[in-house]
Write a protein that holds these residues in place. Structure first.
Motif, PDB file in Angstrom:
ATOM      1  N   ASP A  42       0.797  -1.238  -0.049  1.00  0.00           N
ATOM      2  CA  ASP A  42       0.029   0.029  -0.118  1.00  0.00           C
ATOM      3  C   ASP A  42       0.892   1.364  -0.047  1.00  0.00           C
ATOM      4  O   ASP A  42       0.748   2.304   0.876  1.00  0.00           O
ATOM      5  CB  ASP A  42      -0.915   0.018   1.214  1.00  0.00           C
ATOM      6  CG  ASP A  42      -0.234  -0.112   2.520  1.00  0.00           C
ATOM      7  OD1 ASP A  42       0.945  -0.600   2.467  1.00  0.00           O
ATOM      8  OD2 ASP A  42      -0.689   0.086   3.364  1.00  0.00           O
ATOM      9  N   LYS A  43       1.926   1.313  -0.879  1.00  0.00           N
ATOM     10  CA  LYS A  43       2.794   2.638  -0.971  1.00  0.00           C
ATOM     11  C   LYS A  43       2.041   3.679  -0.994  1.00  0.00           C
ATOM     12  O   LYS A  43       1.304   3.869  -2.095  1.00  0.00           O
ATOM     13  CB  LYS A  43       3.801   2.032  -2.073  1.00  0.00           C
ATOM     14  CG  LYS A  43       4.871   3.511  -2.264  1.00  0.00           C
ATOM     15  CD  LYS A  43       5.824   3.541  -1.382  1.00  0.00           C
ATOM     16  CE  LYS A  43       6.819   4.693  -1.499  1.00  0.00           C
ATOM     17  NZ  LYS A  43       6.716   5.618  -0.240  1.00  0.00           N
ATOM     18  N   ARG A  44       2.522   4.658  -0.541  1.00  0.00           N
ATOM     19  CA  ARG A  44       1.947   6.037  -0.451  1.00  0.00           C
ATOM     20  C   ARG A  44       2.982   7.169  -0.365  1.00  0.00           C
ATOM     21  O   ARG A  44       4.011   6.930   0.207  1.00  0.00           O
ATOM     22  CB  ARG A  44       0.802   6.508   0.449  1.00  0.00           C
ATOM     23  CG  ARG A  44      -0.480   5.499   0.521  1.00  0.00           C
ATOM     24  CD  ARG A  44      -1.387   5.955  -0.316  1.00  0.00           C
ATOM     25  NE  ARG A  44      -2.655   5.277  -0.276  1.00  0.00           N
ATOM     26  CZ  ARG A  44      -2.976   4.341  -1.363  1.00  0.00           C
ATOM     27  NH1 ARG A  44      -2.387   4.072  -2.258  1.00  0.00           N
ATOM     28  NH2 ARG A  44      -3.781   3.633  -1.287  1.00  0.00           N
ATOM     29  N   GLU A  45       2.782   8.273  -1.000  1.00  0.00           N
ATOM     30  CA  GLU A  45       3.786   9.401  -1.106  1.00  0.00           C
ATOM     31  C   GLU A  45       4.011   9.657   0.375  1.00  0.00           C
ATOM     32  O   GLU A  45       3.072  10.098   1.148  1.00  0.00           O
ATOM     33  CB  GLU A  45       3.174  10.694  -1.870  1.00  0.00           C
ATOM     34  CG  GLU A  45       4.146  11.726  -2.100  1.00  0.00           C
ATOM     35  CD  GLU A  45       5.126  11.256  -2.863  1.00  0.00           C
ATOM     36  OE1 GLU A  45       6.629  11.621  -2.676  1.00  0.00           O
ATOM     37  OE2 GLU A  45       4.941  10.678  -3.943  1.00  0.00           O
ATOM     38  N   PRO A  51       8.181  -0.199  -2.016  1.00  0.00           N
ATOM     39  CA  PRO A  51       6.871  -1.203  -2.662  1.00  0.00           C
ATOM     40  C   PRO A  51       7.316  -2.508  -2.826  1.00  0.00           C
ATOM     41  O   PRO A  51       8.394  -2.792  -3.041  1.00  0.00           O
ATOM     42  CB  PRO A  51       6.723  -0.517  -3.875  1.00  0.00           C
ATOM     43  CG  PRO A  51       8.040   0.078  -4.544  1.00  0.00           C
ATOM     44  CD  PRO A  51       8.762   0.551  -3.018  1.00  0.00           C
ATOM     45  N   ASN A  95       6.342  12.466 -10.206  1.00  0.00           N
ATOM     46  CA  ASN A  95       7.100  11.104 -10.508  1.00  0.00           C
ATOM     47  C   ASN A  95       7.875  11.198 -11.855  1.00  0.00           C
ATOM     48  O   ASN A  95       7.788   9.990 -12.618  1.00  0.00           O
ATOM     49  CB  ASN A  95       6.385  10.119 -10.281  1.00  0.00           C
ATOM     50  CG  ASN A  95       7.102   8.731  -9.908  1.00  0.00           C
ATOM     51  OD1 ASN A  95       8.284   8.814  -9.557  1.00  0.00           O
ATOM     52  ND2 ASN A  95       6.608   7.467 -10.354  1.00  0.00           N
ATOM     53  N   TRP A 124       8.354   2.079 -10.585  1.00  0.00           N
ATOM     54  CA  TRP A 124       7.250   2.114  -9.603  1.00  0.00           C
ATOM     55  C   TRP A 124       6.370   3.301  -9.981  1.00  0.00           C
ATOM     56  O   TRP A 124       6.814   4.600  -9.891  1.00  0.00           O
ATOM     57  CB  TRP A 124       7.694   2.056  -7.992  1.00  0.00           C
ATOM     58  CG  TRP A 124       6.723   2.586  -7.232  1.00  0.00           C
ATOM     59  CD1 TRP A 124       6.395   3.672  -6.594  1.00  0.00           C
ATOM     60  CD2 TRP A 124       5.510   1.682  -7.068  1.00  0.00           C
ATOM     61  NE1 TRP A 124       5.131   3.726  -5.801  1.00  0.00           N
ATOM     62  CE2 TRP A 124       4.680   2.433  -5.990  1.00  0.00           C
ATOM     63  CE3 TRP A 124       5.128   0.450  -7.071  1.00  0.00           C
ATOM     64  CZ2 TRP A 124       3.497   1.957  -5.456  1.00  0.00           C
ATOM     65  CZ3 TRP A 124       3.887  -0.184  -6.355  1.00  0.00           C
ATOM     66  CH2 TRP A 124       3.106   0.737  -5.778  1.00  0.00           C
ATOM     67  N   ASN A 125       5.087   2.946 -10.157  1.00  0.00           N
ATOM     68  CA  ASN A 125       4.349   4.203 -10.228  1.00  0.00           C
ATOM     69  C   ASN A 125       4.745   5.060 -11.634  1.00  0.00           C
ATOM     70  O   ASN A 125       4.686   6.315 -11.453  1.00  0.00           O
ATOM     71  CB  ASN A 125       4.005   5.001  -9.071  1.00  0.00           C
ATOM     72  CG  ASN A 125       2.779   5.900  -9.187  1.00  0.00           C
ATOM     73  OD1 ASN A 125       1.937   5.627 -10.183  1.00  0.00           O
ATOM     74  ND2 ASN A 125       2.714   6.962  -8.281  1.00  0.00           N
ATOM     75  N   ARG A 129       0.789   6.828 -13.978  1.00  0.00           N
ATOM     76  CA  ARG A 129       1.268   7.443 -12.734  1.00  0.00           C
ATOM     77  C   ARG A 129      -0.216   7.546 -11.973  1.00  0.00           C
ATOM     78  O   ARG A 129      -1.068   8.122 -12.461  1.00  0.00           O
ATOM     79  CB  ARG A 129       1.756   8.548 -12.858  1.00  0.00           C
ATOM     80  CG  ARG A 129       3.101   8.534 -13.336  1.00  0.00           C
ATOM     81  CD  ARG A 129       3.714   9.845 -13.801  1.00  0.00           C
ATOM     82  NE  ARG A 129       3.079  10.615 -14.881  1.00  0.00           N
ATOM     83  CZ  ARG A 129       2.894  11.775 -15.144  1.00  0.00           C
ATOM     84  NH1 ARG A 129       3.341  12.573 -14.349  1.00  0.00           N
ATOM     85  NH2 ARG A 129       2.227  12.232 -16.079  1.00  0.00           N
ATOM     86  N   ARG A 130      -0.099   7.148 -10.644  1.00  0.00           N
ATOM     87  CA  ARG A 130      -1.405   7.531  -9.965  1.00  0.00           C
ATOM     88  C   ARG A 130      -0.833   8.342  -8.637  1.00  0.00           C
ATOM     89  O   ARG A 130       0.084   8.075  -7.916  1.00  0.00           O
ATOM     90  CB  ARG A 130      -1.732   5.886  -9.095  1.00  0.00           C
ATOM     91  CG  ARG A 130      -2.482   5.007 -10.147  1.00  0.00           C
ATOM     92  CD  ARG A 130      -2.554   3.770  -9.653  1.00  0.00           C
ATOM     93  NE  ARG A 130      -1.183   3.205  -9.557  1.00  0.00           N
ATOM     94  CZ  ARG A 130      -1.002   2.087  -8.806  1.00  0.00           C
ATOM     95  NH1 ARG A 130      -1.973   1.480  -8.363  1.00  0.00           N
ATOM     96  NH2 ARG A 130       0.276   1.832  -8.506  1.00  0.00           N
ATOM     97  N   GLN A 131      -1.457   9.502  -8.587  1.00  0.00           N
ATOM     98  CA  GLN A 131      -1.267  10.701  -7.841  1.00  0.00           C
ATOM     99  C   GLN A 131      -1.234  10.313  -6.290  1.00  0.00           C
ATOM    100  O   GLN A 131      -2.201   9.471  -5.977  1.00  0.00           O
ATOM    101  CB  GLN A 131      -2.099  11.700  -8.055  1.00  0.00           C
ATOM    102  CG  GLN A 131      -2.081  12.421  -9.375  1.00  0.00           C
ATOM    103  CD  GLN A 131      -0.942  13.061  -9.851  1.00  0.00           C
ATOM    104  OE1 GLN A 131      -0.067  13.781  -8.996  1.00  0.00           O
ATOM    105  NE2 GLN A 131      -0.617  12.695 -11.005  1.00  0.00           N
ATOM    106  N   ARG A 133       0.769   7.843  -5.049  1.00  0.00           N
ATOM    107  CA  ARG A 133       1.158   6.493  -4.781  1.00  0.00           C
ATOM    108  C   ARG A 133       2.590   6.484  -4.590  1.00  0.00           C
ATOM    109  O   ARG A 133       3.146   5.195  -4.420  1.00  0.00           O
ATOM    110  CB  ARG A 133       0.767   5.686  -5.927  1.00  0.00           C
ATOM    111  CG  ARG A 133      -0.855   5.336  -5.940  1.00  0.00           C
ATOM    112  CD  ARG A 133      -1.413   4.653  -4.618  1.00  0.00           C
ATOM    113  NE  ARG A 133      -0.567   3.402  -4.437  1.00  0.00           N
ATOM    114  CZ  ARG A 133      -0.829   2.310  -4.758  1.00  0.00           C
ATOM    115  NH1 ARG A 133      -1.985   2.148  -5.485  1.00  0.00           N
ATOM    116  NH2 ARG A 133      -0.285   1.122  -4.446  1.00  0.00           N
TER     117      ARG A 133
END
Length: 176
Positions: A42-45, A51, A95, A124-125, A129-131, A133
């Motif tokens: 569940d990686k988050r900024e 990850p 990213n 990764w991401n 790209r998911r903002q 993540r």
């Protein structure tokens, strides 16, 4: 004879939480560091986690004022002082590699410490790209204190060239 690069470099967490890990690249085994908060799905900024998963190693950079380019099968470029990495969720360059100066939140790639004297971009991401993540997940040199990273994989400077010699364009890094 064509050089045989590894299919996968594995990084094993040595505890459920925390930065201590073991990198296995063929017959090479060495202590490394991952995110200061360990690793997770569940990686988050800004969470300090690496990850979990298997990722491509996209390309990399080296500091030409501090070292020679590594022998590797991966695409490498000399790092420049005007390069950075956008870590601002919501920004169109999130990213992504950017040129400095840059008005949004970012990380400078040309660092005073030696951690980015050699740095690889972990996929990764990146393609989609998911903002929020997570950004700037790299493979780089370990800091002198041997502490955890913000989510990257870090190896000792004395071992980096032995690892790089085993990495090619099809090599994946697997964080477990």
């Amino acid at each position: 004879m064509k050089h045989q690069y590894l299919e996968v470099v594995r990084v094993y967490r040595l505890a459920p939480r925390g930065p201590r890990a073991l990198l296995v690249a063929g017959n090479l085994r060495l202590a490394c560091r991952i995110g200061r908060a360990g690793a997770g799905h569940d990686k988050r900024e800004g969470d300090g986690k690496s990850p979990i998963g298997r990722f491509r190693l996209l390309s990399g950079w080296w500091r030409p004022d501090r070292r020679l380019p590594p022998r590797t099968g991966l695409r490498m470029r000399p790092l420049r002082q005007d390069l950075g990495w956008c870590d601002a969720p919501g920004h169109g360059r999130y990213n992504r590699l950017i040129r400095l100066p840059f008005s949004a939140s970012h990380e400078e790639m040309w660092r005073a410490d030696h951690q980015y004297d050699l740095v690889l971009d972990i996929d990764w991401n990146r393609r989609v790209r998911r903002q929020g993540r997570g950004s700037a997940i790299f493979f780089h040199l370990m800091n002198e204190a041997r502490t955890g990273t913000a989510g990257c994989v870090a190896v000792p400077a004395a071992a980096i060239d032995r690892v790089m010699a085993r990495i090619g364009q099809k090599t994946r890094i697997e964080i477990r």
